[in-house]
Design a protein around this motif. Structure first.
Motif, PDB file in Angstrom:
ATOM      1  N   GLN A 148       6.863   7.285  -6.246  1.00 39.77           N
ATOM      2  CA  GLN A 148       7.938   8.248  -6.461  1.00 39.77           C
ATOM      3  C   GLN A 148       7.417   9.617  -6.902  1.00 39.77           C
ATOM      4  OE1 GLN A 148       7.942   5.111  -7.774  1.00 39.77           O
ATOM      5  NE2 GLN A 148       9.479   4.206  -6.435  1.00 39.77           N
ATOM      6  N   GLU A 149       6.186   9.685  -7.384  1.00 36.43           N
ATOM      7  CA  GLU A 149       5.610  10.945  -7.848  1.00 36.43           C
ATOM      8  C   GLU A 149       4.999  11.774  -6.722  1.00 36.43           C
ATOM      9  OE1 GLU A 149       2.886  10.277 -11.066  1.00 36.43           O
ATOM     10  OE2 GLU A 149       4.280   8.940 -12.089  1.00 36.43           O
ATOM     11  N   ILE A 150       5.014  11.255  -5.502  1.00 34.86           N
ATOM     12  CA  ILE A 150       4.435  11.959  -4.350  1.00 34.86           C
ATOM     13  C   ILE A 150       5.578  12.296  -3.397  1.00 34.86           C
ATOM     14  CG2 ILE A 150       2.713  11.856  -2.522  1.00 34.86           C
ATOM     15  CD1 ILE A 150       1.368   9.585  -4.168  1.00 34.86           C
ATOM     16  N   PRO A 151       6.225  13.437  -3.600  1.00 31.83           N
ATOM     17  CA  PRO A 151       7.438  13.763  -2.843  1.00 31.83           C
ATOM     18  C   PRO A 151       7.207  14.087  -1.364  1.00 31.83           C
ATOM     19  CG  PRO A 151       6.801  15.612  -4.221  1.00 31.83           C
ATOM     20  CD  PRO A 151       5.890  14.474  -4.572  1.00 31.83           C
ATOM     21  N   ASP A 152       5.984  14.421  -0.976  1.00 32.35           N
ATOM     22  CA  ASP A 152       5.725  14.790   0.417  1.00 32.35           C
ATOM     23  C   ASP A 152       5.599  13.596   1.353  1.00 32.35           C
ATOM     24  OD1 ASP A 152       5.692  17.392  -0.476  1.00 32.35           O
ATOM     25  OD2 ASP A 152       3.512  17.551  -0.495  1.00 32.35           O
ATOM     26  N   TYR A 153       5.538  12.382   0.780  1.00 27.72           N
ATOM     27  CA  TYR A 153       5.370  11.186   1.600  1.00 27.72           C
ATOM     28  C   TYR A 153       6.386  10.121   1.215  1.00 27.72           C
ATOM     29  CZ  TYR A 153       1.028  13.031   3.419  1.00 27.72           C
ATOM     30  OH  TYR A 153       0.098  13.815   4.057  1.00 27.72           O
ATOM     31  N   LYS A 154       6.754   9.306   2.198  1.00 28.15           N
ATOM     32  CA  LYS A 154       7.694   8.204   1.973  1.00 28.15           C
ATOM     33  C   LYS A 154       6.978   6.901   2.323  1.00 28.15           C
ATOM     34  CE  LYS A 154      12.066   6.328   3.527  1.00 28.15           C
ATOM     35  NZ  LYS A 154      13.155   6.448   4.481  1.00 28.15           N
ATOM     36  N   TYR A 155       7.104   5.919   1.455  1.00 25.19           N
ATOM     37  CA  TYR A 155       6.511   4.603   1.687  1.00 25.19           C
ATOM     38  C   TYR A 155       7.264   3.912   2.822  1.00 25.19           C
ATOM     39  CZ  TYR A 155       5.319  -0.281   0.776  1.00 25.19           C
ATOM     40  OH  TYR A 155       4.916  -1.580   0.897  1.00 25.19           O
ATOM     41  N   VAL A 156       6.531   3.413   3.810  1.00 26.66           N
ATOM     42  CA  VAL A 156       7.151   2.739   4.953  1.00 26.66           C
ATOM     43  C   VAL A 156       6.601   1.332   5.166  1.00 26.66           C
ATOM     44  CG1 VAL A 156       7.741   4.867   6.181  1.00 26.66           C
ATOM     45  CG2 VAL A 156       5.533   3.770   6.610  1.00 26.66           C
ATOM     46  N   GLY A 157       5.908   0.765   4.159  1.00 24.48           N
ATOM     47  CA  GLY A 157       5.286  -0.558   4.260  1.00 24.48           C
ATOM     48  C   GLY A 157       6.196  -1.576   4.892  1.00 24.48           C
ATOM     49  N   PRO A 158       5.822  -2.801   5.033  1.00 26.48           N
ATOM     50  CA  PRO A 158       4.612  -3.418   4.477  1.00 26.48           C
ATOM     51  C   PRO A 158       3.376  -3.072   5.297  1.00 26.48           C
ATOM     52  CG  PRO A 158       5.809  -5.042   5.733  1.00 26.48           C
ATOM     53  CD  PRO A 158       6.629  -3.770   5.759  1.00 26.48           C
ATOM     54  N   GLY A 159       2.299  -3.708   4.918  1.00 20.77           N
ATOM     55  CA  GLY A 159       1.027  -3.439   5.546  1.00 20.77           C
ATOM     56  C   GLY A 159       0.047  -2.851   4.548  1.00 20.77           C
ATOM     57  N   ASN A 160       0.263  -3.113   3.267  1.00 22.37           N
ATOM     58  CA  ASN A 160      -0.606  -2.613   2.215  1.00 22.37           C
ATOM     59  C   ASN A 160      -1.915  -3.399   2.206  1.00 22.37           C
ATOM     60  OD1 ASN A 160       1.766  -1.278   1.469  1.00 22.37           O
ATOM     61  ND2 ASN A 160       2.335  -2.959   0.146  1.00 22.37           N
ATOM     62  N   SER A 161      -2.952  -2.760   1.730  1.00 27.82           N
ATOM     63  CA  SER A 161      -4.240  -3.423   1.622  1.00 27.82           C
ATOM     64  C   SER A 161      -4.902  -3.022   0.306  1.00 27.82           C
ATOM     65  CB  SER A 161      -5.131  -3.000   2.788  1.00 27.82           C
ATOM     66  OG  SER A 161      -6.394  -3.604   2.688  1.00 27.82           O
ATOM     67  N   THR A 162      -5.360  -4.019  -0.460  1.00 26.92           N
ATOM     68  CA  THR A 162      -6.088  -3.767  -1.691  1.00 26.92           C
ATOM     69  C   THR A 162      -7.517  -4.254  -1.506  1.00 26.92           C
ATOM     70  OG1 THR A 162      -4.078  -4.093  -2.979  1.00 26.92           O
ATOM     71  CG2 THR A 162      -6.145  -4.160  -4.183  1.00 26.92           C
ATOM     72  N   PHE A 163      -8.465  -3.381  -1.799  1.00 27.38           N
ATOM     73  CA  PHE A 163      -9.884  -3.659  -1.619  1.00 27.38           C
ATOM     74  C   PHE A 163     -10.573  -3.461  -2.963  1.00 27.38           C
ATOM     75  CE2 PHE A 163     -14.048  -1.605  -0.998  1.00 27.38           C
ATOM     76  CZ  PHE A 163     -14.717  -2.631  -0.362  1.00 27.38           C
ATOM     77  N   VAL A 164     -11.316  -4.462  -3.421  1.00 22.07           N
ATOM     78  CA  VAL A 164     -12.068  -4.359  -4.676  1.00 22.07           C
ATOM     79  C   VAL A 164     -13.497  -4.836  -4.415  1.00 22.07           C
ATOM     80  CG1 VAL A 164     -12.249  -5.129  -7.072  1.00 22.07           C
ATOM     81  CG2 VAL A 164      -9.992  -4.768  -6.063  1.00 22.07           C
ATOM     82  N   LYS A 165     -14.479  -4.051  -4.891  1.00 19.01           N
ATOM     83  CA  LYS A 165     -15.884  -4.454  -4.720  1.00 19.01           C
ATOM     84  C   LYS A 165     -16.646  -4.229  -6.011  1.00 19.01           C
ATOM     85  CE  LYS A 165     -17.899  -0.125  -3.161  1.00 19.01           C
ATOM     86  NZ  LYS A 165     -18.786   0.505  -2.217  1.00 19.01           N
ATOM     87  N   ALA A 166     -17.694  -5.009  -6.179  1.00 17.78           N
ATOM     88  CA  ALA A 166     -18.560  -4.884  -7.356  1.00 17.78           C
ATOM     89  C   ALA A 166     -19.439  -3.647  -7.210  1.00 17.78           C
ATOM     90  CB  ALA A 166     -19.430  -6.117  -7.498  1.00 17.78           C
ATOM     91  N   VAL A 167     -19.653  -2.965  -8.334  1.00 18.57           N
ATOM     92  CA  VAL A 167     -20.538  -1.805  -8.396  1.00 18.57           C
ATOM     93  C   VAL A 167     -21.823  -2.269  -9.086  1.00 18.57           C
ATOM     94  CG1 VAL A 167     -20.744   0.575  -9.253  1.00 18.57           C
ATOM     95  CG2 VAL A 167     -18.518  -0.310  -8.586  1.00 18.57           C
ATOM     96  N   GLU A 168     -22.916  -1.592  -8.843  1.00 14.95           N
ATOM     97  CA  GLU A 168     -24.219  -2.001  -9.388  1.00 14.95           C
ATOM     98  C   GLU A 168     -24.253  -2.132 -10.905  1.00 14.95           C
ATOM     99  OE1 GLU A 168     -27.274   0.548  -7.868  1.00 14.95           O
ATOM    100  OE2 GLU A 168     -26.768   0.080  -5.799  1.00 14.95           O
ATOM    101  N   ASP A 169     -23.405  -1.394 -11.616  1.00 12.30           N
ATOM    102  CA  ASP A 169     -23.438  -1.453 -13.083  1.00 12.30           C
ATOM    103  C   ASP A 169     -22.600  -2.608 -13.650  1.00 12.30           C
ATOM    104  OD1 ASP A 169     -20.828  -0.597 -12.750  1.00 12.30           O
ATOM    105  OD2 ASP A 169     -21.081   1.278 -13.847  1.00 12.30           O
ATOM    106  N   GLY A 170     -22.083  -3.475 -12.779  1.00 11.95           N
ATOM    107  CA  GLY A 170     -21.318  -4.635 -13.233  1.00 11.95           C
ATOM    108  C   GLY A 170     -19.816  -4.414 -13.295  1.00 11.95           C
ATOM    109  N   THR A 171     -19.372  -3.187 -13.039  1.00 13.28           N
ATOM    110  CA  THR A 171     -17.937  -2.918 -12.996  1.00 13.28           C
ATOM    111  C   THR A 171     -17.445  -3.072 -11.558  1.00 13.28           C
ATOM    112  OG1 THR A 171     -18.263  -0.538 -12.676  1.00 13.28           O
ATOM    113  CG2 THR A 171     -18.070  -1.317 -14.953  1.00 13.28           C
ATOM    114  N   PHE A 172     -16.183  -2.768 -11.343  1.00 11.41           N
ATOM    115  CA  PHE A 172     -15.599  -2.890 -10.018  1.00 11.41           C
ATOM    116  C   PHE A 172     -14.921  -1.597  -9.614  1.00 11.41           C
ATOM    117  CE2 PHE A 172     -15.961  -7.145 -11.593  1.00 11.41           C
ATOM    118  CZ  PHE A 172     -16.384  -7.868 -10.494  1.00 11.41           C
TER     119      PHE A 172
END
Length: 63
Positions: free
Chosen positions: A26-50
Protein backbone atom coordinates in the motif's frame (compact mmCIF):
# COMPACT_ATOMS: atom_id res chain seq x y z
CA UNK A 1 11.45 -7.01 -5.41
CA UNK A 2 11.59 -6.65 -1.64
CA UNK A 3 14.99 -7.55 -0.09
CA UNK A 4 15.96 -8.47 3.46
CA UNK A 5 18.69 -10.01 5.61
CA UNK A 6 18.59 -12.08 8.79
CA UNK A 7 20.12 -14.81 10.91
CA UNK A 8 17.51 -17.56 10.28
CA UNK A 9 16.37 -18.89 6.89
CA UNK A 10 12.70 -19.56 7.67
CA UNK A 11 12.26 -16.51 9.88
CA UNK A 12 13.67 -14.25 7.15
CA UNK A 13 11.22 -15.64 4.58
CA UNK A 14 8.35 -15.04 7.01
CA UNK A 15 9.57 -11.50 7.82
CA UNK A 16 9.80 -10.52 4.16
CA UNK A 17 6.33 -11.92 3.45
CA UNK A 18 4.89 -10.16 6.51
CA UNK A 19 6.51 -6.87 5.54
CA UNK A 20 5.07 -7.04 2.02
CA UNK A 21 1.53 -8.09 2.85
CA UNK A 22 1.44 -6.21 6.15
CA UNK A 23 1.42 -2.85 4.44
CA UNK A 24 4.40 -2.30 2.16
CA UNK A 25 2.30 -2.87 -0.97
CA UNK A 26 0.00 0.00 0.00
CA UNK A 27 3.00 2.33 0.41
CA UNK A 28 3.91 2.08 -3.29
CA UNK A 29 1.19 4.09 -5.06
CA UNK A 30 2.66 3.79 -8.58
CA UNK A 31 2.09 0.02 -8.71
CA UNK A 32 -0.84 -2.31 -8.07
CA UNK A 33 -0.42 -5.88 -6.85
CA UNK A 34 -1.85 -8.33 -9.40
CA UNK A 35 -0.65 -11.68 -7.92
CA UNK A 36 -0.63 -14.57 -7.36
CA UNK A 37 2.71 -15.72 -8.60
CA UNK A 38 4.89 -14.47 -5.75
CA UNK A 39 8.31 -15.93 -5.19
CA UNK A 40 10.45 -15.83 -2.04
CA UNK A 41 14.14 -16.65 -2.37
CA UNK A 42 16.50 -17.02 0.61
CA UNK A 43 20.18 -18.01 0.44
CA UNK A 44 23.02 -18.36 2.91
CA UNK A 45 25.72 -15.67 2.91
CA UNK A 46 29.37 -16.47 3.68
CA UNK A 47 29.20 -14.81 7.11
CA UNK A 48 26.49 -17.24 8.29
CA UNK A 49 23.55 -14.89 7.79
CA UNK A 50 20.91 -15.09 5.08
CA UNK A 51 19.84 -12.84 2.23
CA UNK A 52 16.33 -13.00 0.87
CA UNK A 53 14.09 -11.44 -1.74
CA UNK A 54 10.40 -11.54 -2.49
CA UNK A 55 9.28 -10.99 -6.06
CA UNK A 56 5.70 -9.93 -6.71
CA UNK A 57 3.53 -9.56 -9.75
CA UNK A 58 2.67 -5.87 -9.99
CA UNK A 59 1.40 -3.55 -12.67
CA UNK A 60 2.25 0.13 -13.17
CA UNK A 61 -0.78 2.29 -12.45
CA UNK A 62 -1.69 4.62 -15.32
CA UNK A 63 -1.17 8.31 -14.62
Amino acid sequence: MVPGTGADHDRLADEITGKVFGGLIQEIPDYKYVGPGNSTFVKAVEDGTFYGEMWLRAKKVAD
